[in-house]
Design an enzyme around this catalytic site. Structure first.
Site, PDB file in Angstrom:
ATOM      1  N   CYS A 119     -12.868 -11.876 -62.314  1.00 27.85           N
ATOM      2  CA  CYS A 119     -11.719 -11.155 -63.010  1.00 27.85           C
ATOM      3  C   CYS A 119     -11.758  -9.714 -63.103  1.00 27.85           C
ATOM      4  CB  CYS A 119     -11.554 -11.999 -64.441  1.00 27.85           C
ATOM      5  SG  CYS A 119     -11.299 -13.741 -64.337  1.00 27.85           S
ATOM      6  N   ILE A 173     -21.400  -2.626 -74.138  1.00 28.34           N
ATOM      7  CA  ILE A 173     -21.724  -1.319 -74.132  1.00 28.34           C
ATOM      8  C   ILE A 173     -23.014  -1.427 -73.648  1.00 28.34           C
ATOM      9  CG2 ILE A 173     -20.148  -0.148 -75.554  1.00 28.34           C
ATOM     10  CD1 ILE A 173     -22.317  -0.063 -77.645  1.00 28.34           C
ATOM     11  N   GLY A 222     -19.358  -7.970 -62.341  1.00 28.27           N
ATOM     12  CA  GLY A 222     -18.703  -8.451 -61.258  1.00 28.27           C
ATOM     13  C   GLY A 222     -17.845  -9.678 -61.538  1.00 28.27           C
TER      14      GLY A 222
END
Ligand SMILES: NC(=O)c1ccc[n+]([C@@H]2O[C@H](COP(=O)([O-])OP(=O)(O)OC[C@H]3O[C@@H](n4cnc5c(N)ncnc54)[C@H](O)[C@@H]3O)[C@@H](O)[C@H]2O)c1
Length: 442
Positions: A266, A256, A263
């Site tokens: 995955c 959070i 980026g």
């Protein structure tokens, strides 16, 4: 046990090395001859903490071998692990060409019962395609050999990949055959000893589990970035809000952190591929589409702040950039926010002086020689003569800089912090103008 791993990238190399470390006899196959040559000379092509030591130890012990000879690989392993790339196709769906190429290779050379394990992140239904491809290839050769296809998605994190593989939170196995379950349980037993972290399910659920995990994490990040943009405009401090909500165990503190966007190799491609899969089956994935668009926008926020500060006059300015990798402890720059930020700065006519503790060679490979990019050897060298400092990756070494020295090196005492590393009051005391994400702007 005899294991063959196809693909010696972040996942394949770590998987092969860790399985060898547990005593298995592993052959790693890759089509990239240069990569295999480097590995055979003891060079590790990626930056991954702890990986060099175990590769060296197991290669020397003869338990870990590297080859481009696929036939040798297929003949070696009972387990044939597929860990090749699944990059996004033009329409965002996962490109299965490499996975299916490996399936064909295995079908071509297979001479006895084998277990094919898809560790690459693949859309639901891929195990069926792999099975069909092997079947077809075997038929073409007039061969009749029994084999199984198992889904075993990988959850390791770059930067902590060895540790994650050695002590996984869970090992997910998708199979419809109890016999393969037992063989895989034995293969993973050394890594799941403490607790029963072995979760067996049907193949389709296993394939979807990997996308669900990454999409959930990406959603948390985009959610927080959305909140940060609101906080900034209503005069709240997102860092206080973060602590305020993270303390709720139902929410938790991880993932959070507001920032300059996610980026890596995955999250962006997996969220895209899941959006694509959902549309293919007639479902409009509203949340996932928003996660993607919020992230694309977030990668631009820092440059927007710079444009506003410099009254749209970024042309001719020099920006010092700290951090190029998409996150700390890796040299991976795939889809890294820094790449979007550099592009936007160049479009606006600015120059970049960049520093990253490990991604310098990767940046050199991507950008080559350019007069509007200087790749520096230290954080302070990057700051020399720059009009502002922008922080893109939260490397540990950026957390507590010598602010006096930094101020003396920069042309003006200006920090655009895309990772909220500093206490605004502290940097202000040193005389900096400090722009962060989701906090009051100076
Ligand atoms: N990188 C991560 O953090 C991570 C984590 C979990 C899952 N995954 C998934 O794992 C898969 C692999 O990711 P990666 O980051 O390791 O990719 P990568 O690009 O680092 O490595 C892939 C390797 O496969 C090789 N390859 C391609 N075709 C081949 C073939 N026919 N035979 C043998 N080798 C071949 C390539 O040369 C390359 O070395 C992807 O599906 C990815 O989504 C990645």
């Amino acid at each position: 046990m005899k294991v063959t791993v196809f693909g010696s990238g972040y996942v394949g190399l770590v998987t092969g090395a860790c399985l060898a470390e547990a005593g298995n006899d592993v052959v790693c196959v890759d089509i990239d001859a240069r990569k295999i040559e480097r590995l055979n000379h003891g060079e590790i092509p990626i930056h991954e903490p702890g990986l060099d030591v175990i590769v060296k130890r197991n290669a020397e012990a003869g338990r870990l071998q590297f080859t481009t000879d696929a036939k040798r690989g297929v003949e070696h392993g009972l387990f044939q692990i597929i860990a090749v790339g699944t990059p996004p196709d033009e329409d965002g769906s996962a490109d299965l060409r490499y996975v299916l190429a490996v399936a064909r290779t295995i079908g071509t050379h297979m001479s006895r019962y084998s277990i094919l394990i898809t560790k690459s992140t693949v859309p639901v239904g891929t195990a069926d395609k792999v099975r069909a491809e092997v079947d077809k290839t075997l038929r073409e050769h007039g061969a009749q050999i029994e084999f199984d296809v198992v889904s075993n998605p990988e959850f390791l994190k770059e930067g902590a990949a060895v540790q994650d593989f050695m002590k996984p939170d869970r090992v997910v196995i998708g199979t419809d055959n109890p016999r393969t379950t037992e063989l895989l349980r034995a293969l993973y037993e050394p890594f799941t000893r403490n607790h029963d972290r072995f979760i067996v399910m049907d193949i389709r659920s296993s394939e979807l589990t990997k996308y669900a995990a990454n999409a959930m994490l990406a959603t948390k990040i985009s959610f927080m970035n959305e909140l940060a943009n609101i906080a900034e405009r209503v005069g709240a401090d997102i860092e206080k809000v973060r602590v305020g909500i993270g303390s709720d165990p139902r929410i938790g503190y991880s993932f959070i952190y507001p920032g300059a966007g996610y980026g890596g190799s995955c999250f962006p491609k997996d969220v895209q591929a899941l959006v694509r899969s959902a549309r293919e089956v007639g479902h409009q994935p509203e949340i996932l589409s928003a996660v993607e668009s919020v992230n694309a926008r977030q990668k631009e926020v820092l440059v927007q702040k710079m444009r506003r500060h410099f009254a749209e006059q970024l042309a001719g300015k020099t920006i010092a950039l700290w951090g190029l990798a998409f996150k700390p402890n890796t040299d991976d720059m795939r889809e890294a926010p820094a790449r979007r930020i550099i592009d936007l700065l160049w479009q606006a006519g600015a120059r970049v002086r960049a520093y990253d503790p490990v991604a310098r060679d990767e940046a050199q490979r991507i950008y080559g020689e350019r007069e509007d990019l200087v790749l520096c050897k230290s954080a302070y060298e990057a700051a020399e003569g720059a009009d502002a400092l922008a922080i893109i990756t939260e490397w540990q070494e950026f957390r507590s800089p010598d602010f006096e020295r930094l101020k003396s090196l920069l042309k003006s005492a200006l920090i655009f912090d895309g990772r909220n590393l500093y206490d605004p009051a502290l940097v202000k005391r040193f005389g900096f103008k400090y722009f962060a994400i989701g906090r009051a702007q100076p």
